[in-house]
Design a protein around this motif. Structure first.
Motif, short mmCIF file in Angstrom:
data_model
loop_
_atom_site.label_atom_id
_atom_site.label_comp_id
_atom_site.label_asym_id
_atom_site.label_seq_id
_atom_site.Cartn_x
_atom_site.Cartn_y
_atom_site.Cartn_z
N ALA A 18 0.84 -1.20 0.00
CA ALA A 18 0.00 0.00 0.00
C ALA A 18 0.87 1.24 0.00
O ALA A 18 2.08 1.18 0.27
N ALA A 20 0.85 5.42 1.29
CA ALA A 20 0.19 6.34 2.21
C ALA A 20 0.70 7.75 2.01
O ALA A 20 1.89 7.96 1.73
N VAL A 31 -3.67 10.76 7.67
CA VAL A 31 -3.10 9.72 6.83
C VAL A 31 -4.19 9.18 5.91
O VAL A 31 -5.31 8.95 6.35
N VAL A 33 -4.38 5.96 3.18
CA VAL A 33 -3.68 4.78 2.66
C VAL A 33 -4.42 4.31 1.41
O VAL A 33 -5.64 4.15 1.42
N ASP A 35 -4.41 1.57 -2.11
CA ASP A 35 -3.85 0.34 -2.68
C ASP A 35 -3.16 0.68 -4.00
O ASP A 35 -3.13 1.85 -4.41
N LEU A 60 -3.04 -0.11 11.00
CA LEU A 60 -2.36 -0.55 9.78
C LEU A 60 -2.07 -2.04 9.81
O LEU A 60 -2.38 -2.76 8.85
N LEU A 66 -1.53 -5.13 7.09
CA LEU A 66 -0.36 -4.68 6.32
C LEU A 66 0.92 -5.07 7.02
O LEU A 66 1.03 -4.99 8.25
N LEU A 71 4.84 -0.84 3.44
CA LEU A 71 4.01 0.36 3.32
C LEU A 71 4.92 1.52 2.95
O LEU A 71 5.86 1.83 3.67
N VAL A 73 5.34 5.50 2.46
CA VAL A 73 4.71 6.69 3.01
C VAL A 73 5.37 7.94 2.44
O VAL A 73 6.59 8.10 2.51
N CYS A 91 8.30 1.57 8.16
CA CYS A 91 7.73 2.02 6.89
C CYS A 91 8.83 2.53 5.96
O CYS A 91 9.87 2.99 6.41
N GLY A 124 -0.11 10.56 -1.11
CA GLY A 124 -0.13 9.10 -1.30
C GLY A 124 -0.30 8.72 -2.75
O GLY A 124 0.35 7.80 -3.25
N ARG A 128 2.29 6.75 -5.23
CA ARG A 128 1.83 5.55 -5.95
C ARG A 128 2.16 5.65 -7.44
O ARG A 128 2.62 4.70 -8.05
#
Length: 180
Positions: A18, A20, A31, A33, A35, A60, A66, A71, A73, A91, A124, A128
């Protein structure tokens, strides 16, 4: 005979469970989060205290199931207590330049208003989609952490001293200019 397997590096989005976005403040943190497809898994605001951080880690690891080491961040700073706590949780922390953060924020909303949840969402999502080009922070060794803490205290004390000297000079200038 050994086969010559193409040992291509795992693509960035597949390295993590994931992504975040973390919008920090002095008393609370927001926060969001996501996918790998960009769907929101969790939106959370928590207090900047031991109970808040404990609840955050529990939500989390247990709530979303998770592995915190998987993760990623994004946060709009590269140092400070919030970053240190994220690193301590295991993280993968990616700092975001404030100017770049503003641009990512504008991609999600061009209204120009600052909103903590929107910031977390945009950070986030930016991580990603664009995180493959970002530099990951590495945790410091314990001696470096202690030195950083001591230096942070020294900087704060110097700022306090400077403020007090400026206040004294302003008062003298107003009430007793001959003393200057």
């Amino acid at each position: 005979m050994e086969s010559n397997v193409n040992m291509k590096e795992v693509p960035f989005p597949e390295q993590f469970q994931a992504f975040a976005g973390f919008d920090w403040a002095s008393d609370h943190h927001d926060v969001v989060v996501l996918d790998a497809a960009g769907a929101i898994l969790l939106e959370l605001t928590f207090a900047d205290d031991a109970a808040g951080w404990g609840g955050f880690a529990k939500r989390l690891s247990e709530g979303l199931d998770l592995d915190l080491s998987r993760l990623a961040v994004a946060v709009e700073t590269n140092n400070g207590p919030a970053v240190e706590r994220l690193l301590a949780l295991g993280c993968a922390v990616y700092p975001l330049n404030p100017k770049a953060a503003q641009r990512y924020r504008e991609r999600k909303s061009n209204a120009g208003c600052k909103d903590d949840r929107l910031d977390a969402l945009s950070f986030g999502d930016a991580l990603r989609t664009d995180g493959h080009g970002w530099r990951r922070l590495k945790p410091d060794d314990p001696l470096t952490q202690e030195l950083r803490l001591l230096c942070r205290d020294e900087v704060q004390l110097i700022a306090q001293r400077t403020a007090l000297v400026n206040q004294l000079q302003a008062a003298l200038r107003e009430y007793y200019p001959a003393a200057l």
